[in-house]
Scaffold this motif. Structure first.
Motif, PDB file in Angstrom:
ATOM      1  N   LEU A  60     -11.216   6.482   4.150  1.00 21.44           N
ATOM      2  CA  LEU A  60     -10.950   5.220   4.824  1.00 21.44           C
ATOM      3  C   LEU A  60     -11.963   4.965   5.932  1.00 21.44           C
ATOM      4  O   LEU A  60     -12.333   3.822   6.209  1.00 21.44           O
ATOM      5  CB  LEU A  60      -9.537   5.212   5.398  1.00 21.44           C
TER       6      LEU A  60
ATOM      7  N   ARG B 135      -4.486   3.442  -2.366  1.00 17.97           N
ATOM      8  CA  ARG B 135      -4.558   2.192  -1.624  1.00 17.97           C
ATOM      9  C   ARG B 135      -3.763   1.127  -2.362  1.00 17.97           C
ATOM     10  O   ARG B 135      -3.574   1.191  -3.578  1.00 17.97           O
ATOM     11  CB  ARG B 135      -6.003   1.753  -1.429  1.00 17.97           C
TER      12      ARG B 135
ATOM     13  N   MET C  22      -4.980   2.744   3.945  1.00 21.26           N
ATOM     14  CA  MET C  22      -4.773   3.616   2.802  1.00 21.26           C
ATOM     15  C   MET C  22      -3.568   4.498   3.097  1.00 21.26           C
ATOM     16  O   MET C  22      -3.068   4.538   4.222  1.00 21.26           O
ATOM     17  CB  MET C  22      -6.023   4.482   2.525  1.00 21.26           C
TER      18      MET C  22
ATOM     19  N   PHE D  66      -6.764  -4.188  -1.609  1.00 24.61           N
ATOM     20  CA  PHE D  66      -7.343  -3.325  -0.574  1.00 24.61           C
ATOM     21  C   PHE D  66      -8.620  -3.930   0.001  1.00 24.61           C
ATOM     22  O   PHE D  66      -9.517  -4.334  -0.726  1.00 24.61           O
ATOM     23  CB  PHE D  66      -7.643  -1.967  -1.204  1.00 24.61           C
TER      24      PHE D  66
END
Length: 291
Positions: free
Chosen positions: A52, A16, A25, A20
Motif C-alpha cells: 500500500l 483490496r 487495503m 481500489f
C-alpha cells in the motif's frame, strides 16, 4: 505447511476492495502468519505495509514502474491472531522521481496498530503484467494448528538452540523458507530459500517479502538475547532496499547483530546478503524487552 501461496498477496491474505484507488487495503490474519511463539509480530504486516505504501505514488504515473527504497514501521499494539486489518495510505510528498507515503494500519476495532513511512522511487525496469495481484483476499490462513510457544522458563539461547535442533520455527518462518543457520555470541544468521511466489511485477523479490524476511531475522536475533521467561516485541523497524534478490531458489542470509542490549529497549542491526556477499538490504530494529 499446508498453505501453498501463489504470490505475496495470497501468502499474507492481503487484498483490496473493488474500485481500489491506492488508498485502502486489508489483510486477514491467521495462524499461518504467527511466529515461533504463536504471536503476530511485525514481520506479518510487512507485505501489507509495503504494497500500500507504493500505490498512491504508482497511480500518479502507471506507465512507469516504481518501487520502495525504504520502509519505516512503528508499532506498539500487537494484533490478535484472527483480526482483519485495514491499512490506509496518504501520499504526503511527491515529485516525478520520488515520493513519501504515510501508512497506517488499524485493527478490527479501529485501534492503530502500526504507522510509518514508505519512500517511493521511479525506476526504468520492465514490469511483468502477469504478476500476482491483490484484487481478492484469499482464505485459509487459519488452517494450521495454533503454536504453543517455547517453555516459559527457557532462555533465548535455549529457545534458538532448540529451534536449530528441530523445534518448531513458526509458521511465518516456514512460509518464508527460513532457517536459523548460525547463532553465536556476536549475533544470529537467518537463511531464507527464495521461491517464485515471492516475486513482484519486475520479477524480483517483493519489497514486503524482503521486509518480512529481514524483520523475522531481527525477531530471532532479539529472542537470542532474552533472559529466562523474558518476552520481547519489535516496536520500530527500518529497512533500506539496496538490491532486489532473484526468486529462483537461491539463498539469502540475514545477519543480525546487537547494537545495544538494554533492560527495556534493545537495538539491532541487520544486513541481508546473498551467497556472494552482495548487500541486498540494511535494517535496524528497536525491540522492547519489558513486554
Amino acid at each position: 505447511m499446508s498453505h501453498s501461496p501463489a504470490d505475496p498477496f495470497n501468502a499474507f491474505a492481503v487484498g483490496r476492495d473493488e474500485g481500489f484507488d491506492g488508498a485502502v487495503m486489508h489483510q486477514y490474519l491467521g495462524t499461518s502468519v504467527t511466529d515461533h511463539r504463536g504471536l503476530i509480530e511485525l514481520p506479518a504486516l510487512a507485505v501489507l505495509f509495503d504494497d500500500l505504501g507504493g500505490y498512491r505514488f504508482y497511480f500518479q504515473d502507471p506507465s512507469a514502474s516504481s518501487l520502495q527504497s525504504r520502509l519505516t514501521m512503528s508499532m506498539l499494539a500487537r494484533p490478535s491472531i484472527d483480526e482483519r486489518l485495514q491499512a490506509t495510505a496518504d501520499l504526503r510528498m511527491s515529485s516525478h522521481e520520488y515520493g513519501t507515503t504515510v501508512v497506517e494500519i488499524t485493527g478490527t476495532d479501529g485501534r492503530v496498530l502500526c504507522s510509518g513511512l514508505a519512500r517511493n522511487v521511479r525506476v526504468g525496469r520492465a514490469q511483468n503484467t502477469d504478476a500476482g495481484s491483490a484484487s481478492a483476499t484469499p482464505q485459509g490462513l487459519n488452517d494450521l494448528p495454533a503454536v504453543g510457544g517455547p517453555p516459559a522458563d527457557a532462555t533465548g539461547r535455549e529457545v534458538i538452540d532448540e529451534i536449530r535442533r528441530g523445534a518448531p520455527i513458526g509458521p511465518i518462518a516456514e512460509l518464508l523458507g527460513g532457517s536459523i543457520s548460525a547463532a553465536d555470541d556476536d549475533g544470529l544468521s537467518y537463511t531464507t530459500e527464495t521461491a517464485p511466489w515471492m516475486g513482484n511485477m519486475m520479477g524480483t523479490m517483493h519489497g514486503g517479502v524482503i521486509g518480512a524476511v529481514v524483520a523475522q531475522g531481527c525477531s530471532f536475533g532479539a529472542q537470542h538475547y532474552t533472559r529466562a521467561g523474558q518476552q520481547y516485541q519489535i516496536i520500530d523497524f527500518t529497512v533500506a532496499f539496496l538490491r532486489s534478490p532473484a526468486v529462483d531458489g537461491r539463498r539469502i542470509h540475514t545477519r543480525v547483530t546487537p547494537v545495544k542490549l538494554g533492560r527495556r529497549l534493545s537495538v539491532f542491526d541487520a544486513d541481508l546478503r546473498d551467497d556472494d556477499g552482495t548487500l541486498l538490504a540494511h535494517a535496524t530494529a528497536d525491540v522492547r524487552f519489558d513486554v
